[in-house]
Motif scaffolding. Structure first.
Motif, PDB file in Angstrom:
ATOM      1  N   ALA A   1       0.869  -1.177   0.000  1.00  0.00           N
ATOM      2  CA  ALA A   1       0.000   0.000   0.000  1.00  0.00           C
ATOM      3  C   ALA A   1       0.905   1.227   0.000  1.00  0.00           C
ATOM      4  CB  ALA A   1      -0.905   0.014   1.222  1.00  0.00           C
ATOM      5  N   TYR A   2       0.651   2.144  -0.919  1.00  0.00           N
ATOM      6  CA  TYR A   2       1.371   3.414  -0.970  1.00  0.00           C
ATOM      7  C   TYR A   2       0.527   4.431  -0.217  1.00  0.00           C
ATOM      8  CZ  TYR A   2       4.212   1.130  -4.463  1.00  0.00           C
ATOM      9  OH  TYR A   2       5.053   0.261  -5.103  1.00  0.00           O
ATOM     10  N   ILE A   3       1.063   4.938   0.871  1.00  0.00           N
ATOM     11  CA  ILE A   3       0.314   5.811   1.768  1.00  0.00           C
ATOM     12  C   ILE A   3       0.498   7.270   1.363  1.00  0.00           C
ATOM     13  CG2 ILE A   3      -0.029   6.507   4.164  1.00  0.00           C
ATOM     14  CD1 ILE A   3      -0.642   3.530   3.621  1.00  0.00           C
ATOM     15  N   SER A   4      -0.618   7.987   1.304  1.00  0.00           N
ATOM     16  CA  SER A   4      -0.625   9.435   1.080  1.00  0.00           C
ATOM     17  C   SER A   4      -1.352  10.094   2.229  1.00  0.00           C
ATOM     18  CB  SER A   4      -1.348   9.780  -0.229  1.00  0.00           C
ATOM     19  OG  SER A   4      -0.659   9.251  -1.325  1.00  0.00           O
ATOM     20  N   GLY A   5      -0.965  11.335   2.517  1.00  0.00           N
ATOM     21  CA  GLY A   5      -1.570  12.067   3.610  1.00  0.00           C
ATOM     22  C   GLY A   5      -2.833  12.801   3.215  1.00  0.00           C
ATOM     23  N   SER A   6      -3.624  13.122   4.218  1.00  0.00           N
ATOM     24  CA  SER A   6      -4.822  13.942   4.035  1.00  0.00           C
ATOM     25  C   SER A   6      -4.432  15.410   4.155  1.00  0.00           C
ATOM     26  CB  SER A   6      -5.858  13.586   5.095  1.00  0.00           C
ATOM     27  OG  SER A   6      -5.425  14.029   6.373  1.00  0.00           O
ATOM     28  N   SER A   7      -5.410  16.290   4.013  1.00  0.00           N
ATOM     29  CA  SER A   7      -5.150  17.719   4.183  1.00  0.00           C
ATOM     30  C   SER A   7      -4.731  18.028   5.623  1.00  0.00           C
ATOM     31  CB  SER A   7      -6.385  18.535   3.792  1.00  0.00           C
ATOM     32  OG  SER A   7      -7.503  18.137   4.564  1.00  0.00           O
ATOM     33  N   ILE A   8      -5.007  17.133   6.547  1.00  0.00           N
ATOM     34  CA  ILE A   8      -4.597  17.295   7.948  1.00  0.00           C
ATOM     35  C   ILE A   8      -3.096  17.040   8.097  1.00  0.00           C
ATOM     36  CG2 ILE A   8      -4.905  16.374  10.292  1.00  0.00           C
ATOM     37  CD1 ILE A   8      -7.793  15.607   9.353  1.00  0.00           C
TER      38      ILE A   8
ATOM     39  N   THR B   1       5.078   3.579   2.692  1.00  0.00           N
ATOM     40  CA  THR B   1       4.641   2.283   2.177  1.00  0.00           C
ATOM     41  C   THR B   1       4.359   1.347   3.341  1.00  0.00           C
ATOM     42  OG1 THR B   1       6.921   1.464   2.024  1.00  0.00           O
ATOM     43  CG2 THR B   1       5.958   2.427   0.019  1.00  0.00           C
ATOM     44  N   VAL B   2       3.413   0.458   3.112  1.00  0.00           N
ATOM     45  CA  VAL B   2       3.179  -0.670   4.005  1.00  0.00           C
ATOM     46  C   VAL B   2       3.243  -1.899   3.111  1.00  0.00           C
ATOM     47  CG1 VAL B   2       1.641  -1.760   5.669  1.00  0.00           C
ATOM     48  CG2 VAL B   2       1.716   0.747   5.496  1.00  0.00           C
ATOM     49  N   LYS B   3       4.190  -2.789   3.409  1.00  0.00           N
ATOM     50  CA  LYS B   3       4.435  -3.972   2.586  1.00  0.00           C
ATOM     51  C   LYS B   3       4.051  -5.219   3.364  1.00  0.00           C
ATOM     52  CE  LYS B   3       8.230  -1.573   0.349  1.00  0.00           C
ATOM     53  NZ  LYS B   3       9.690  -1.490   0.195  1.00  0.00           N
TER      54      LYS B   3
ATOM     55  N   LYS C   1       4.397  -9.507   3.348  1.00  0.00           N
ATOM     56  CA  LYS C   1       5.167 -10.635   2.829  1.00  0.00           C
ATOM     57  C   LYS C   1       4.697 -11.926   3.489  1.00  0.00           C
ATOM     58  CE  LYS C   1       8.518 -12.817   0.771  1.00  0.00           C
ATOM     59  NZ  LYS C   1       8.168 -13.333  -0.529  1.00  0.00           N
ATOM     60  N   SER C   2       4.277 -12.886   2.685  1.00  0.00           N
ATOM     61  CA  SER C   2       3.873 -14.204   3.202  1.00  0.00           C
ATOM     62  C   SER C   2       5.067 -14.947   3.772  1.00  0.00           C
ATOM     63  CB  SER C   2       3.294 -15.068   2.075  1.00  0.00           C
ATOM     64  OG  SER C   2       2.064 -14.584   1.665  1.00  0.00           O
ATOM     65  N   GLN C   3       4.797 -15.675   4.829  1.00  0.00           N
ATOM     66  CA  GLN C   3       5.764 -16.600   5.391  1.00  0.00           C
ATOM     67  C   GLN C   3       4.955 -17.731   5.993  1.00  0.00           C
ATOM     68  OE1 GLN C   3       8.855 -14.970   7.842  1.00  0.00           O
ATOM     69  NE2 GLN C   3       9.186 -16.913   8.866  1.00  0.00           N
ATOM     70  N   ASP C   4       5.527 -18.907   6.085  1.00  0.00           N
ATOM     71  CA  ASP C   4       4.797 -20.032   6.668  1.00  0.00           C
ATOM     72  C   ASP C   4       4.129 -19.603   7.965  1.00  0.00           C
ATOM     73  OD1 ASP C   4       5.567 -21.690   4.620  1.00  0.00           O
ATOM     74  OD2 ASP C   4       7.209 -22.624   5.736  1.00  0.00           O
ATOM     75  N   GLY C   5       2.828 -19.806   8.036  1.00  0.00           N
ATOM     76  CA  GLY C   5       2.087 -19.508   9.243  1.00  0.00           C
ATOM     77  C   GLY C   5       1.529 -18.102   9.340  1.00  0.00           C
ATOM     78  N   GLY C   6       1.803 -17.242   8.354  1.00  0.00           N
ATOM     79  CA  GLY C   6       1.256 -15.893   8.442  1.00  0.00           C
ATOM     80  C   GLY C   6       1.892 -14.893   7.507  1.00  0.00           C
ATOM     81  N   THR C   7       1.959 -13.642   7.967  1.00  0.00           N
ATOM     82  CA  THR C   7       2.380 -12.518   7.134  1.00  0.00           C
ATOM     83  C   THR C   7       3.256 -11.560   7.928  1.00  0.00           C
ATOM     84  OG1 THR C   7       0.316 -12.641   5.875  1.00  0.00           O
ATOM     85  CG2 THR C   7       1.510 -10.558   5.763  1.00  0.00           C
ATOM     86  N   TRP C   8       4.345 -11.134   7.321  1.00  0.00           N
ATOM     87  CA  TRP C   8       5.145 -10.039   7.855  1.00  0.00           C
ATOM     88  C   TRP C   8       4.596  -8.735   7.303  1.00  0.00           C
ATOM     89  CZ3 TRP C   8       8.496  -9.635  11.661  1.00  0.00           C
ATOM     90  CH2 TRP C   8       9.110 -10.797  12.140  1.00  0.00           C
ATOM     91  N   VAL C   9       4.498  -7.736   8.164  1.00  0.00           N
ATOM     92  CA  VAL C   9       4.041  -6.400   7.786  1.00  0.00           C
ATOM     93  C   VAL C   9       5.188  -5.434   8.068  1.00  0.00           C
ATOM     94  CG1 VAL C   9       2.331  -4.585   8.176  1.00  0.00           C
ATOM     95  CG2 VAL C   9       1.669  -7.004   8.412  1.00  0.00           C
ATOM     96  N   TYR C  10       5.539  -4.641   7.043  1.00  0.00           N
ATOM     97  CA  TYR C  10       6.622  -3.667   7.159  1.00  0.00           C
ATOM     98  C   TYR C  10       6.077  -2.288   6.809  1.00  0.00           C
ATOM     99  CZ  TYR C  10       9.448  -7.905   6.548  1.00  0.00           C
ATOM    100  OH  TYR C  10       9.997  -9.156   6.665  1.00  0.00           O
ATOM    101  N   ALA C  11       6.144  -1.351   7.747  1.00  0.00           N
ATOM    102  CA  ALA C  11       5.690   0.019   7.497  1.00  0.00           C
ATOM    103  C   ALA C  11       6.891   0.953   7.511  1.00  0.00           C
ATOM    104  CB  ALA C  11       4.690   0.445   8.555  1.00  0.00           C
TER     105      ALA C  11
END
Length: 154
Positions: free
Chosen positions: A9-16, A23-25, A27-37
């Motif tokens: 996900a490519y993150i953009s800001g609001s007017s606030i 970015t929030v990436k 990645k699948s791995q056995d048993g679940g997902t890694w999330v990288y922000a």
């Protein structure tokens, strides 16, 4: 070594928070997902005062919607819908509940593992960054305030 991600996900800001980007990436791995922000341009901490909410740390979630929508006005990114909660859990235990983002000089980096979803489950949903910390109790959304950043998961 090159890492390939299964969703992003490519993150953009609001007017606030117009300088907010990142970015929030996922990645699948056995048993679940890694999330990288990797997020920049987050507003500085501000305590709650005079009827205004605390700013920072930042609530961070997957939402149901498939678009961010309007990023202006007093209540941006409403097209992102509510929190993604495929199992009907109470808030604090939604599959889309993430740890808060803690910024240093506007920059937040976070990596965590979850077994609550795979990248395939969330493609087409949105990632939202809120202006205030999530309390992980208030139903249905954790009382984390206005939406200051959004990105569609691809």
């Amino acid at each position: 070594m090159t890492l390939f991600y299964d969703a992003i996900a490519y993150i953009s800001g609001s007017s606030i928070a117009p300088r907010l980007r990142g970015t929030v990436k996922f990645k699948s791995q056995d048993g679940g997902t890694w999330v990288y922000a990797d997020i920049s341009g987050l507003p500085p901490f501000s305590p709650a005062a005079d009827g205004k909410p605390q700013i920072s740390p930042f609530g961070f979630h997957i939402h149901d919607g498939n678009q961010c929508g309007d990023n202006t006005g007093d209540n941006p990114f409403q097209s992102a819908g509510g929190h993604w909660n495929p199992d009907g859990q109470l808030h604090g235990n939604h599959a889309g509940d993430f740890p808060v983002l803690i910024a240093s000089h506007g920059l937040a980096k976070l990596a965590f593992f979850t077994d609550r979803f795979t990248p395939e489950d969330i493609i087409g949903h949105t990632v939202i960054i809120h202006q205030s910390p999530d309390d992980y109790r208030t139903q249905p959304s954790g009382d984390s305030g206005l939406r200051i950043g959004c990105g569609v998961i691809m």
